[in-house]
Design a protein around this motif. Structure first.
Motif, mmCIF file in Angstrom:
data_model
loop_
_atom_site.group_PDB
_atom_site.id
_atom_site.type_symbol
_atom_site.label_atom_id
_atom_site.label_comp_id
_atom_site.label_asym_id
_atom_site.label_seq_id
_atom_site.Cartn_x
_atom_site.Cartn_y
_atom_site.Cartn_z
ATOM 1 N N MET A 182 -133.155 83.347 -68.923
ATOM 2 C CA MET A 182 -132.701 83.660 -70.024
ATOM 3 C C MET A 182 -132.179 82.119 -71.032
ATOM 4 O O MET A 182 -131.386 81.126 -70.221
ATOM 5 C CB MET A 182 -132.280 84.888 -70.069
ATOM 6 N N ASP A 183 -132.267 82.101 -71.837
ATOM 7 C CA ASP A 183 -132.109 80.427 -72.440
ATOM 8 C C ASP A 183 -130.614 80.473 -72.096
ATOM 9 O O ASP A 183 -130.177 81.942 -72.709
ATOM 10 C CB ASP A 183 -132.659 80.652 -74.180
ATOM 11 N N ASN A 184 -129.926 79.444 -72.661
ATOM 12 C CA ASN A 184 -128.750 79.127 -72.302
ATOM 13 C C ASN A 184 -128.042 80.000 -73.802
ATOM 14 O O ASN A 184 -126.646 80.375 -73.900
ATOM 15 C CB ASN A 184 -127.723 77.521 -71.784
ATOM 16 N N THR A 185 -128.371 78.687 -74.937
ATOM 17 C CA THR A 185 -127.729 79.317 -76.031
ATOM 18 C C THR A 185 -127.499 81.186 -76.390
ATOM 19 O O THR A 185 -126.871 81.215 -77.067
ATOM 20 C CB THR A 185 -129.133 78.417 -77.068
ATOM 21 N N LEU A 186 -128.767 81.875 -75.978
ATOM 22 C CA LEU A 186 -128.224 83.362 -76.295
ATOM 23 C C LEU A 186 -127.485 84.596 -74.897
ATOM 24 O O LEU A 186 -126.842 84.453 -75.543
ATOM 25 C CB LEU A 186 -130.148 83.854 -75.370
ATOM 26 N N ILE A 187 -127.410 83.151 -74.056
ATOM 27 C CA ILE A 187 -126.320 84.016 -73.069
ATOM 28 C C ILE A 187 -124.811 83.738 -73.730
ATOM 29 O O ILE A 187 -124.366 84.683 -73.354
ATOM 30 C CB ILE A 187 -126.040 83.080 -71.141
ATOM 31 N N TYR A 217 -124.462 83.137 -77.211
ATOM 32 C CA TYR A 217 -124.238 83.882 -78.384
ATOM 33 C C TYR A 217 -123.664 85.329 -77.782
ATOM 34 O O TYR A 217 -123.001 86.060 -78.355
ATOM 35 C CB TYR A 217 -125.293 84.330 -79.105
ATOM 36 N N ILE A 218 -124.784 85.785 -76.432
ATOM 37 C CA ILE A 218 -124.847 87.445 -76.699
ATOM 38 C C ILE A 218 -123.385 87.645 -75.417
ATOM 39 O O ILE A 218 -122.662 88.122 -75.874
ATOM 40 C CB ILE A 218 -125.604 87.815 -75.443
ATOM 41 N N ALA A 219 -122.633 86.557 -75.119
ATOM 42 C CA ALA A 219 -120.655 86.596 -73.893
ATOM 43 C C ALA A 219 -120.302 86.841 -75.724
ATOM 44 O O ALA A 219 -119.088 87.425 -75.328
ATOM 45 C CB ALA A 219 -120.414 85.513 -73.959
ATOM 46 N N VAL A 220 -120.319 86.072 -76.546
ATOM 47 C CA VAL A 220 -119.479 85.662 -77.327
ATOM 48 C C VAL A 220 -119.451 87.164 -78.330
ATOM 49 O O VAL A 220 -118.261 87.593 -78.905
ATOM 50 C CB VAL A 220 -119.462 84.760 -78.894
#
Length: 311
Positions: free
Chosen positions: A1-6, A8-11
């Motif tokens: 999974m894309d790091n940017t998406l990871i 974003y979901i984490a925040v």
């Protein structure tokens, strides 16, 4: 999974957790990740995607207070600012050359029902790498089931170098009253609980550095260390769960909280809601009707405004 998406979901998970919205389950989907959030009996699924136009989130299901809250939260501009903030602050909190260190965190402070739980653990560099690889991170980003499994792994790896202190409501209420008589508050109590955990571990193991997820003035923790702060480096920092030792402590604390809530729910023959909002008033009335007003002290933190009618 894309790091940017990871990221974003984490925040999003952290921001929603601050509003007592928890993660119930999640799974991979085409081009992204689906996360099911819950608050009380309400559930809402969110599909997160990352494509050529960047990150996007689609909130599923019928209109509900939870869906509205999620939409307002995950589309806020602050989410994007926070994502950048986290990306820029992933550098190590631990001072260079430190071979082992302690992390401290708590759970249950903002929950009307259930205990206040504080945990601490000592890790080495090698153990921190193993724990991080196994999925150890801020407990607010994890489901209760994942937390339970990770807690077992943490305890197995660290052996005696971890401690979890569970203060059940009856003891909590008694301690809170004692502190109030001395013109102290909840942060004083929390700081002393962290300090006790730190003292216990330092009495058995050498550890030069202690990291505490900051919740107030430094003195809340330092005042209970009985001079140990003079010979050890005490780092109190917000978003401390960025550090693996603190993240591990957050998982142990959350697991202790969830287990205690399960036991209390069994004892009182009803599902006790987590958090401080949805279902709280109804549950208080149900306890009074089934058990009597006296039993509230065994299940709830009576300093919350929800119990003002007792004063």
């Amino acid at each position: 999974m894309d790091n940017t998406l990871i990221e974003y979901i984490a925040v999003c998970k952290i921001k929603l957790a601050e509003k007592s919205v928890q993660v119930k389950r999640e799974k991979k989907i085409n081009y992204g990740q689906q996360v099911v959030f819950c608050r009380g009996d309400m559930e809402t699924a969110v599909n997160f995607y990352c494509g050529k136009k960047g990150v996007s989130a689609v909130v599923q299901g019928k209109e509900s207070p939870l869906k509205l809250q999620i939409e307002e939260t995950i589309t806020a501009k602050s989410i994007f600012a926070e994502k950048v903030h986290i990306s820029k602050n992933e550098e190590e909190i631990v001072p260079a050359g430190t071979d082992n260190w302690m992390g401290c965190d708590e759970s249950g402070k903002g929950d009307v029902f259930g205990p206040l739980v504080c945990a601490a653990c000592i890790v080495t560099k090698e153990e921190a790498a193993v724990l991080k690889k196994s999925g150890v991170c801020d407990s607010k980003m994890l489901t209760d089931k994942v937390i339970a499994n990770l807690a077992k792994d943490i305890e197995k790896i660290l052996q005696g170098r971890c401690i979890t202190r569970v203060v059940m409501p009856e003891e909590y209420n008694s301690l809170y009253d004692d502190y109030k008589k001395e013109h102290k508050n909840l942060n004083n109590l929390l700081g002393d609980l962290h300090a006790k955990n730190i003292r216990v571990l330092l009495s058995k193991y050498n550890c030069p550095c202690i990291i505490v997820d900051k919740f107030g003035k430094d003195q809340y923790v330092l005042s209970g260390l009985e001079g140990l702060e003079k010979s050890h480096q005490i780092i109190q920092i917000t978003k401390g769960e960025r550090d693996t030792a603190v993240a591990a402590a957050s998982i142990l604390a959350r697991n202790g909280f969830v287990r205690a809530m399960t036991e209390l729910s069994r004892r009182f023959c009803m599902e006790l809601p987590k958090g401080a909002y949805l279902g709280i008033s109804e549950t208080i009335q149900a306890i009074i009707q089934k058990q009597g007003i006296h039993d509230l002290q065994y299940v709830g933190k009576l300093n919350f405004k929800n119990f003002d009618f007792l004063r």
